[in-house]
Scaffold this motif. Structure first.
Motif, short mmCIF file in Angstrom:
data_model
loop_
_atom_site.label_atom_id
_atom_site.label_comp_id
_atom_site.label_asym_id
_atom_site.label_seq_id
_atom_site.Cartn_x
_atom_site.Cartn_y
_atom_site.Cartn_z
N GLN A 61 22.51 8.56 46.40
CA GLN A 61 22.83 8.53 45.25
C GLN A 61 24.19 8.28 44.96
O GLN A 61 24.79 8.49 44.86
CB GLN A 61 22.28 9.58 44.14
N CYS A 62 23.87 7.17 43.97
CA CYS A 62 25.67 6.55 43.09
C CYS A 62 26.11 7.75 42.75
O CYS A 62 25.92 8.58 41.57
CB CYS A 62 25.46 5.11 42.08
N CYS A 104 28.61 7.61 40.33
CA CYS A 104 28.86 7.79 39.04
C CYS A 104 27.87 7.78 37.83
O CYS A 104 27.52 7.92 36.58
CB CYS A 104 28.83 6.30 38.37
N GLY A 105 26.79 8.48 38.61
CA GLY A 105 25.48 9.56 37.39
C GLY A 105 24.14 8.45 37.21
O GLY A 105 23.32 8.73 36.22
N CYS A 106 24.24 6.85 37.33
CA CYS A 106 23.29 6.01 36.50
C CYS A 106 22.00 6.31 37.80
O CYS A 106 21.05 6.68 37.09
CB CYS A 106 23.11 5.01 37.10
N GLY A 107 21.90 7.41 38.51
CA GLY A 107 20.36 7.37 39.41
C GLY A 107 20.35 6.44 40.23
O GLY A 107 19.20 6.70 41.09
N LYS A 108 20.15 5.46 40.41
CA LYS A 108 20.75 4.04 41.67
C LYS A 108 21.18 5.60 42.93
O LYS A 108 21.69 5.62 42.82
CB LYS A 108 20.83 3.26 41.15
N LYS A 109 20.51 3.84 43.62
CA LYS A 109 21.36 4.26 45.74
C LYS A 109 22.32 3.76 45.32
O LYS A 109 22.43 2.21 44.49
CB LYS A 109 19.86 3.77 46.73
N TYR A 110 23.63 4.17 45.69
CA TYR A 110 25.07 3.87 46.43
C TYR A 110 24.88 2.14 46.25
O TYR A 110 25.42 1.07 45.74
CB TYR A 110 25.38 4.47 47.08
N ASN A 130 22.53 0.20 45.77
CA ASN A 130 22.05 -0.93 44.65
C ASN A 130 23.24 -0.58 43.32
O ASN A 130 22.37 -1.09 42.00
CB ASN A 130 20.65 -0.46 44.07
N CYS A 131 23.77 -0.21 42.94
CA CYS A 131 24.74 0.43 42.16
C CYS A 131 25.68 -0.26 42.24
O CYS A 131 26.84 -1.44 42.96
CB CYS A 131 24.83 1.33 41.84
N HIS A 132 26.87 0.82 42.97
CA HIS A 132 28.43 0.11 43.36
C HIS A 132 29.22 0.35 44.47
O HIS A 132 29.72 -0.38 44.92
CB HIS A 132 29.26 0.87 43.07
N GLY A 133 27.52 0.20 45.44
CA GLY A 133 27.95 -0.92 46.65
C GLY A 133 27.17 -1.61 47.46
O GLY A 133 27.64 -1.79 48.43
N GLY A 134 27.08 -2.39 46.67
CA GLY A 134 26.48 -4.18 46.66
C GLY A 134 28.12 -4.55 46.72
O GLY A 134 28.04 -5.86 47.72
#
Length: 66
Positions: free
Chosen positions: A51-52, A54-60, A62-66
């Protein structure tokens, strides 16, 4: 950063500046740097499928790890 703080504090005390206000400012800056260093360290331990943080609920990935 530490040397900068000591030199600035000395200059303020010698010139009649507000040392207490600088101490508060400097303490906040050090806290911020500590938090940033911790988050960078934590980020290196995150798997792409976790989980990312940042607390968005997305996988890392798909969020900040892209």
């Amino acid at each position: 950063m530490f040397t900068y703080g000591r030199i600035t504090r000395l200059l303020l005390s010698e010139t009649g500046g507000k040392v207490e206000e600088f101490d508060d400012f400097y303490r906040r800056q050090l806290d911020l740097l500590t938090k940033l260093a911790q988050s960078k360290r934590d980020r290196n331990q995150i798997s792409r499928n976790d989980q990312c943080p940042c607390g968005c609920g997305k996988k890392y990935k798909n969020c900040h790890g892209g």
